[in-house]
Scaffold this motif. Structure first.
Motif, PDB file in Angstrom:
ATOM      1  N   ASN A  84     -14.746 -28.690 115.667  1.00  0.00           N
ATOM      2  CA  ASN A  84     -14.354 -28.860 114.258  1.00  0.00           C
ATOM      3  C   ASN A  84     -12.912 -28.443 114.006  1.00  0.00           C
ATOM      4  N   ARG A  85     -12.043 -28.711 114.956  1.00  0.00           N
ATOM      5  CA  ARG A  85     -10.618 -28.398 114.846  1.00  0.00           C
ATOM      6  C   ARG A  85      -9.840 -29.654 115.196  1.00  0.00           C
ATOM      7  N   ASP A  86      -8.750 -29.898 114.509  1.00  0.00           N
ATOM      8  CA  ASP A  86      -7.899 -31.046 114.786  1.00  0.00           C
ATOM      9  C   ASP A  86      -6.474 -30.548 114.988  1.00  0.00           C
ATOM     10  N   VAL A  87      -5.603 -31.425 115.435  1.00  0.00           N
ATOM     11  CA  VAL A  87      -4.184 -31.086 115.554  1.00  0.00           C
ATOM     12  C   VAL A  87      -3.367 -32.125 114.812  1.00  0.00           C
ATOM     13  N   SER A  88      -2.148 -31.759 114.460  1.00  0.00           N
ATOM     14  CA  SER A  88      -1.236 -32.694 113.816  1.00  0.00           C
ATOM     15  C   SER A  88      -0.533 -33.536 114.872  1.00  0.00           C
ATOM     16  N   GLU A  89       0.251 -34.493 114.423  1.00  0.00           N
ATOM     17  CA  GLU A  89       0.994 -35.338 115.360  1.00  0.00           C
ATOM     18  C   GLU A  89       2.097 -34.564 116.072  1.00  0.00           C
ATOM     19  N   TYR A  90       2.373 -33.349 115.603  1.00  0.00           N
ATOM     20  CA  TYR A  90       3.432 -32.534 116.210  1.00  0.00           C
ATOM     21  C   TYR A  90       2.885 -31.493 117.181  1.00  0.00           C
ATOM     22  N   GLU A  91       1.576 -31.533 117.441  1.00  0.00           N
ATOM     23  CA  GLU A  91       0.957 -30.552 118.317  1.00  0.00           C
ATOM     24  C   GLU A  91       0.298 -31.235 119.511  1.00  0.00           C
ATOM     25  N   MET A  92      -0.035 -30.430 120.517  1.00  0.00           N
ATOM     26  CA  MET A  92      -0.782 -30.909 121.667  1.00  0.00           C
ATOM     27  C   MET A  92      -1.826 -29.867 122.032  1.00  0.00           C
TER      28      MET A  92
END
Length: 375
Positions: A84-92
């Motif tokens: 239940n965690r996501d990342v932004s387009e600026y993360e990996m």
């Protein structure tokens, strides 16, 4: 008619010499599977077909009908979604194993070997909060994730999977990754210091980051097939895949990602999901874990237990016509402990009805059989 895919991770295997060349599947007792073959067929297929790598993410997505061009290069992002965690387009995000290292600096085990489950939780606690720029997420046992700012050089870095690298020098395996990211290099130095108290019997423990990935969308299961889909599973990668495909996900409380999972509870979960979904996948990870430990007896015993506690339960309790496939995603050798793209047993048949002859010449035949619209 609804469909059920029983996916026994790493079901394919090498012949075991002490069993006169039988594989764990062949050595196991599986009367319910044999009965299904009588109303269907048994084949041996490579899901990988030499064009995708032999690992669960790519193979399971293929079995669920996702086109090769849409299959993520690495699976860490999907494992993050499972929690239940996501990342932004600026993360990996990277996968991160707790690895055992011997006195000569070689990778002795990829899975925290020699530590209890409580000690692995303690290891995760010691590694948490080392750096504000790297988020450490503990998943289960030896499995963890790292989330940090996206670095193109890291995303392109080909770190060899730890389960394919036992016996090799750990420093050399991670050299390129540590050179490409000062943040990761510092993080690994500091966590290694914190993990020193766990050392024993010639082994010490370090983190092994690998499989970097970025945010990636997938089509929904309904968009792919026009059907509603559900998944009963515990392994992070399968839960992540199911969530990415917008399938119903059910994880029984006593389910684990190993041979000690509650098989009967998974059967009950599959029956629940079949009440409202056209297609259900039930995933069992313990067979893969046993093979990685070279424990062919445990793998065979687990297959027997799946037959007795899952397949027989479904056959006894589900009263409507049902299409069933039982197969692996790839080969996991109990001899070498490694994955390969060889053939896995595939059983396809019907419960509570009879149907047309089932052709099994490629993974596409599995899809054609399972993904027909509900009758």
């Amino acid at each position: 008619m609804r469909s059920l895919l029983i996916l026994i991770d790493g079901l394919g295997d090498d012949p075991i010499s002490v069993w006169q060349g039988q594989t764990p599947y062949e050595h196991a007792k599986h009367p319910a599977m044999d009965a299904l073959i009588q109303n269907g067929t048994l084949g041996y297929l490579s899901i990988c077909e030499n064009d995708i790598i032999p690992e669960s993410c790519s193979c399971i997505l293929r079995l669920l009908g996702v086109d090769k061009k849409d299959i993520p290069h690495n699976r860490a992002y999907l494992e993050l979604l499972a929690n239940n965690r996501d990342v932004s387009e600026y993360e990996m995000v990277l996968r991160c194993n707790l690895a055992a290292i011997d006195e000569s600096g070689r990778l002795a085990a990829f899975n925290g070997q020699g530590l209890t489950a409580q000690q692995m939780r303690e290891a995760a606690r010691l590694c948490d909060g080392v750096m504000k720029d790297i988020e450490f997420i503990h998943l289960s046992e030896y499995r963890n994730l790292l989330v940090l700012n996206k670095e193109a050089a890291v995303l392109e870095c080909a770190v060899k999977p730890p389960h394919e690298s036992v016996g090799e020098n750990a420093g050399e395996l991670l050299r390129e990754l540590r050179q490409q990211s000062l943040a990761i290099n510092y993080f690994l130095q500091e966590t290694a210091k914190r993990l020193q108290p766990l050392a024993h019997d010639g082994l010490h423990y370090e983190l092994y980051p690998w499989g970097p990935s970025a945010r990636q969308g997938l089509p929904s299961f309904t968009e792919l097939h026009g059907l509603k889909g559900g998944a009963v599973c515990k392994a992070e990668i399968v839960r992540g895949i199911a969530k990415a495909l917008k399938m119903d996900v059910l994880t029984p409380p006593a389910a684990t990602g190993d041979v000690d999972t509650d098989v009967r509870a998974k059967a009950e979960g599959a029956l629940t999901l079949l009440e409202k979904n056209d297609f259900v996948i039930a995933h069992f990870n313990g067979s893969d874990e046993a093979a990685h430990r070279y424990d062919y007896q445990a793998k065979a015993d687990f297959i027997s237990r799946i037959d007795e506690q899952f397949v027989q339960t479904i056959a006894a309790q589900y009263k409507e016509p049902l299409r069933v496939v039982i197969c692996g995603d790839h080969v996991t050798s109990s001899v070498t402990g490694k994955h390969s793209d060889g053939c896995t047993p595939v059983i396809a048949g019907y419960l509570n009805t009879s149907g047309q002859h089932i052709e099994l010449t490629s993974y596409r035949d599995i899809l054609n059989f399972l993904m027909k619209e509900s009758d």
